[in-house]
Design a protein around this motif. Structure first.
Motif, PDB file in Angstrom:
ATOM      1  N   SER A 119       0.807  -1.214  -0.049  1.00  0.00           N
ATOM      2  CA  SER A 119       0.074  -0.038   0.060  1.00  0.00           C
ATOM      3  C   SER A 119       0.990   1.129  -0.069  1.00  0.00           C
ATOM      4  O   SER A 119       1.841   1.306   0.779  1.00  0.00           O
ATOM      5  CB  SER A 119      -0.822   0.044   1.369  1.00  0.00           C
ATOM      6  N   ARG A 120       0.736   2.187  -0.885  1.00  0.00           N
ATOM      7  CA  ARG A 120       1.319   3.415  -0.781  1.00  0.00           C
ATOM      8  C   ARG A 120       0.902   4.281   0.321  1.00  0.00           C
ATOM      9  O   ARG A 120       1.871   5.274   0.745  1.00  0.00           O
ATOM     10  CB  ARG A 120       0.930   4.194  -1.888  1.00  0.00           C
ATOM     11  N   HIS A 121       0.138   3.968   1.195  1.00  0.00           N
ATOM     12  CA  HIS A 121      -0.406   4.625   2.426  1.00  0.00           C
ATOM     13  C   HIS A 121      -1.004   3.767   3.410  1.00  0.00           C
ATOM     14  O   HIS A 121      -2.096   3.896   3.948  1.00  0.00           O
ATOM     15  CB  HIS A 121      -1.317   5.681   2.061  1.00  0.00           C
TER      16      HIS A 121
ATOM     17  N   ARG B  63       2.370   0.185  -9.818  1.00  0.00           N
ATOM     18  CA  ARG B  63       2.211  -1.164  -9.210  1.00  0.00           C
ATOM     19  C   ARG B  63       1.806  -1.455  -7.889  1.00  0.00           C
ATOM     20  O   ARG B  63       1.469  -2.448  -7.530  1.00  0.00           O
ATOM     21  CB  ARG B  63       3.615  -1.778  -9.307  1.00  0.00           C
ATOM     22  N   THR B  64       1.544  -0.311  -7.129  1.00  0.00           N
ATOM     23  CA  THR B  64       1.115  -0.472  -5.865  1.00  0.00           C
ATOM     24  C   THR B  64      -0.226   0.159  -5.485  1.00  0.00           C
ATOM     25  O   THR B  64      -0.663   1.339  -5.949  1.00  0.00           O
ATOM     26  CB  THR B  64       2.141   0.238  -4.948  1.00  0.00           C
ATOM     27  N   SER B  65      -1.081  -0.509  -4.601  1.00  0.00           N
ATOM     28  CA  SER B  65      -2.401   0.022  -4.115  1.00  0.00           C
ATOM     29  C   SER B  65      -2.199   1.287  -3.818  1.00  0.00           C
ATOM     30  O   SER B  65      -1.328   1.457  -2.777  1.00  0.00           O
ATOM     31  CB  SER B  65      -3.108  -1.114  -3.258  1.00  0.00           C
ATOM     32  N   ALA B  66      -3.121   2.310  -3.666  1.00  0.00           N
ATOM     33  CA  ALA B  66      -3.169   3.597  -3.051  1.00  0.00           C
ATOM     34  C   ALA B  66      -3.111   3.307  -1.585  1.00  0.00           C
ATOM     35  O   ALA B  66      -2.797   4.198  -0.839  1.00  0.00           O
ATOM     36  CB  ALA B  66      -4.145   4.475  -3.822  1.00  0.00           C
ATOM     37  N   LEU B  67      -4.273   2.558  -1.299  1.00  0.00           N
ATOM     38  CA  LEU B  67      -4.863   2.475   0.045  1.00  0.00           C
ATOM     39  C   LEU B  67      -4.917   1.141   0.586  1.00  0.00           C
ATOM     40  O   LEU B  67      -4.185   0.567   1.500  1.00  0.00           O
ATOM     41  CB  LEU B  67      -6.131   3.156   0.259  1.00  0.00           C
ATOM     42  N   ILE B  68      -5.774   0.292   0.116  1.00  0.00           N
ATOM     43  CA  ILE B  68      -5.980  -1.057   0.792  1.00  0.00           C
ATOM     44  C   ILE B  68      -4.788  -1.946   0.417  1.00  0.00           C
ATOM     45  O   ILE B  68      -4.436  -1.932  -0.890  1.00  0.00           O
ATOM     46  CB  ILE B  68      -7.416  -1.441   0.226  1.00  0.00           C
ATOM     47  N   PRO B  69      -4.084  -2.538   1.377  1.00  0.00           N
ATOM     48  CA  PRO B  69      -3.105  -3.480   1.194  1.00  0.00           C
ATOM     49  C   PRO B  69      -3.347  -4.864   0.025  1.00  0.00           C
ATOM     50  O   PRO B  69      -4.291  -5.411   0.372  1.00  0.00           O
ATOM     51  CB  PRO B  69      -2.700  -4.071   2.618  1.00  0.00           C
ATOM     52  N   TRP B  70      -2.447  -4.749  -1.017  1.00  0.00           N
ATOM     53  CA  TRP B  70      -2.713  -5.671  -1.908  1.00  0.00           C
ATOM     54  C   TRP B  70      -1.438  -6.154  -2.599  1.00  0.00           C
ATOM     55  O   TRP B  70      -0.547  -5.194  -2.900  1.00  0.00           O
ATOM     56  CB  TRP B  70      -3.811  -5.187  -3.071  1.00  0.00           C
ATOM     57  N   PRO B  71      -1.266  -7.176  -3.248  1.00  0.00           N
ATOM     58  CA  PRO B  71       0.002  -7.734  -3.740  1.00  0.00           C
ATOM     59  C   PRO B  71       0.328  -6.773  -4.802  1.00  0.00           C
ATOM     60  O   PRO B  71      -0.656  -6.306  -5.548  1.00  0.00           O
ATOM     61  CB  PRO B  71      -0.184  -9.009  -4.161  1.00  0.00           C
ATOM     62  N   PRO B  72       1.569  -6.134  -5.162  1.00  0.00           N
ATOM     63  CA  PRO B  72       2.022  -5.244  -6.217  1.00  0.00           C
ATOM     64  C   PRO B  72       1.668  -5.815  -7.696  1.00  0.00           C
ATOM     65  O   PRO B  72       1.879  -6.937  -7.743  1.00  0.00           O
ATOM     66  CB  PRO B  72       3.257  -4.942  -5.955  1.00  0.00           C
ATOM     67  N   LYS B  73       1.314  -4.984  -8.449  1.00  0.00           N
ATOM     68  CA  LYS B  73       1.274  -5.578  -9.988  1.00  0.00           C
ATOM     69  C   LYS B  73       2.582  -5.936 -10.437  1.00  0.00           C
ATOM     70  O   LYS B  73       3.633  -5.269 -10.191  1.00  0.00           O
ATOM     71  CB  LYS B  73       0.656  -4.535 -10.901  1.00  0.00           C
TER      72      LYS B  73
END
Length: 256
Positions: A179-181, A243-253
């Motif tokens: 997550s970016r944040h 490649r990274t979700s803005a807020l909700i943690p998620w595996p990067p693209k």
């Protein structure tokens, strides 16, 4: 309950005014960031000593105290050896001759209004004598997850900033890989958790304005947009953003 909200509003108004005076003395408006968490603690203490105690209210007081102390200490330690935060510096330059009145209205009093809205579920809990329910435990799980993401995310960022070799380096490890944040995600989760805990109380549907407000502020107004605007011409951050979700943690693209 109306008088309780009025008394709470007067307390927060006085509190915001005191911090405005401190900002004038220190010549830096970013003391408002330290005041943010402490304001919630002040109101929790006020409610604890003026309202009948209940299991739910006491739990919420404790959670608010833990969150507020950690956040304010973190912000103080982060900023104590630095100049005024760039956001406030920019406003200082843009507002010109109206800086002082706009600072009072748009920084300190407006922050007080948002504080009162966001903490409103706590006021509801203080007014209602109620025991724990299944919603208490569901909300507590949300809060614990949120506290983990905010506190760990802040810690990882602090360590990274202290060790990075170039000013252009950006954190892309730990929770920040997903997550970016992550700290903003944690903040939002905690306030949704607190709202879930008060769902069994009368008229609780109106107090959904609390988590909705903090969510909108961080996602659309003063959180993600304002911070990421700073990196709009930063090549490494733009790749990280893809490649990274803005807020909700998620595996990067992959492949970005």
């Amino acid at each position: 309950m109306g008088s309780l909200f009025l008394n709470s509003a007067l307390l927060i108004f006085s509190y915001a005014t005191c911090w405005y005076i401190i900002a004038l003395i220190k010549k830096r408006n970013d003391v408002a960031d330290i005041a943010w968490g402490l304001g919630y603690i002040l109101l929790a203490v006020f409610l604890f000593f003026t309202m009948p105690a209940s299991d739910l209210a006491n739990l919420l007081y404790l959670l608010i105290a833990i969150w507020g102390i950690r956040l304010s200490v973190h912000i103080y330690l982060r900023s104590r050896k630095k100049g005024e935060d760039h956001r406030y510096k920019q406003w200082r330059e843009e507002w010109g001759s109206s800086f002082y009145i706009r600072s009072y209205l748009q920084v300190f009093l407006l922050q007080g209004v948002f504080l009162l809205i966001i903490i409103s579920p706590l006021i509801l809990a203080a007014f209602s004598v109620v025991a724990f329910s299944i919603f208490t435990w569901i909300g507590l799980v949300f809060w614990i997850i949120g506290f983990f993401f905010q506190s760990v995310g802040d810690y990882q960022l602090t360590v990274f900033v202290g060790q990075k070799k170039s000013a252009d380096d950006i954190i892309q490890t730990g929770l920040w890989k997903y997550s970016r944040h992550p700290n903003y995600f944690g903040e939002i989760m905690m306030w949704w958790g607190i709202y879930i805990m008060v769902i069994p109380l009368p008229n609780s549907i109106w107090f959904i304005v609390s988590p909705l407000t903090i969510t909108c502020l961080l996602v659309f107004v003063s959180g993600i947009p304002m911070l990421e605007k700073k990196y709009k011409n930063h090549e490494a951050f733009q790749l990280y953003k893809k490649r990274t979700s803005a807020l909700i943690p998620w595996p990067p693209k992959k492949g970005c």
